[in-house]
Write a protein that holds these residues in place. Sequence first.
Motif, mmCIF file in Angstrom:
data_model
loop_
_atom_site.group_PDB
_atom_site.id
_atom_site.type_symbol
_atom_site.label_atom_id
_atom_site.label_comp_id
_atom_site.label_asym_id
_atom_site.label_seq_id
_atom_site.Cartn_x
_atom_site.Cartn_y
_atom_site.Cartn_z
ATOM 1 N N TYR A 143 -15.392 32.660 52.205
ATOM 2 C CA TYR A 143 -16.684 32.185 52.715
ATOM 3 C C TYR A 143 -17.423 31.413 51.635
ATOM 4 O O TYR A 143 -17.184 31.592 50.444
ATOM 5 N N SER A 191 -14.102 32.816 60.640
ATOM 6 C CA SER A 191 -14.909 33.049 61.835
ATOM 7 C C SER A 191 -15.546 31.752 62.321
ATOM 8 O O SER A 191 -15.631 31.508 63.536
ATOM 9 N N ALA A 192 -15.958 30.904 61.373
ATOM 10 C CA ALA A 192 -16.633 29.646 61.719
ATOM 11 C C ALA A 192 -15.658 28.532 62.060
ATOM 12 O O ALA A 192 -16.081 27.460 62.508
ATOM 13 N N THR A 236 -11.405 42.043 61.206
ATOM 14 C CA THR A 236 -12.827 42.175 61.540
ATOM 15 C C THR A 236 -13.306 43.627 61.442
ATOM 16 O O THR A 236 -14.504 43.888 61.337
ATOM 17 N N GLU A 261 -21.321 32.874 57.045
ATOM 18 C CA GLU A 261 -20.254 33.246 57.978
ATOM 19 C C GLU A 261 -18.914 33.010 57.306
ATOM 20 O O GLU A 261 -18.750 32.081 56.516
ATOM 21 N N TYR A 262 -17.960 33.885 57.586
ATOM 22 C CA TYR A 262 -16.623 33.694 57.038
ATOM 23 C C TYR A 262 -16.047 32.350 57.509
ATOM 24 O O TYR A 262 -16.280 31.927 58.647
ATOM 25 N N LEU A 282 -21.441 38.419 58.862
ATOM 26 C CA LEU A 282 -20.697 37.194 58.562
ATOM 27 C C LEU A 282 -19.678 36.869 59.650
ATOM 28 O O LEU A 282 -18.794 36.036 59.437
ATOM 29 N N LEU A 283 -19.806 37.504 60.794
ATOM 30 C CA LEU A 283 -18.882 37.280 61.909
ATOM 31 C C LEU A 283 -19.613 36.674 63.102
ATOM 32 O O LEU A 283 -20.775 36.976 63.357
ATOM 33 N N ASP A 284 -18.899 35.840 63.844
ATOM 34 C CA ASP A 284 -19.402 35.306 65.105
ATOM 35 C C ASP A 284 -18.405 35.681 66.190
ATOM 36 O O ASP A 284 -17.540 34.897 66.575
#
Length: 223
Positions: free
Chosen positions: A137, A147-148, A109, A143-144, A116-118
């Motif tokens: 992605y 990450s999703a 990260t 979002e990647y 594109l990160l959560d």
Amino acid sequence: MTRNLSGLLAPAVAVLLVVIVVAAVAGAWPPFVAVESGSMAPEVERGDLVVVTSTERFPWGGLVGAAEPGAPTTFGSAGDVIVFDPPDDGYPPILHRIAFPVTAGEDWTERADPALLDGDCATIAACPAPYDGFVTYGDANGEYDQSAGIAPVVREEWITAKALFAVPNLGWFRVGVDAAIARVGIVPTAVGFGGFAAVTGGFGAVLLGRIAARRRVRDEGER
């Protein structure tokens, strides 16, 4: 009847030859992938047919992420678009773009695009990277995948092919077959499509026979 049968078979033979040639050039089997979602829109839409190649096939060999210098352009953006299939996840293979490679234990990260990160590495299950692989992605997802929660870090051995180009709307037949198999099973689907093909071929043969007969009558009348 022989001429009619040859006329009906000729397109199928031509298509088969094209598939064989494309597979030989691309070095992948099957050499086509039918797109089943809109995650790569707008360049690749659901129902498109994507021509793919082996990841080691010259001159397309190698895997390059969007964030790497000199990344190739695929579907209008930087980075290779790959087909990967995580084992035992119960879902069809995924067609998404490589963002960048990661190494085991890396907090990836730190060099990711924040948009594109959560969350951060502490809240993302695929971080730190549990092994060497790739972050990926879908262009339309924002979002990647890692990450999703769409996919874990993608191991290289899960990658079956990489995309070359897409042909709009030619993948709908494959999408329809896959949907039918998921709903009723492979045997009823094969019987249904086989019956449809037989009926269509029969009507085609009758129609071509009538057209040929009328032409013969007309030619004989003109003599």
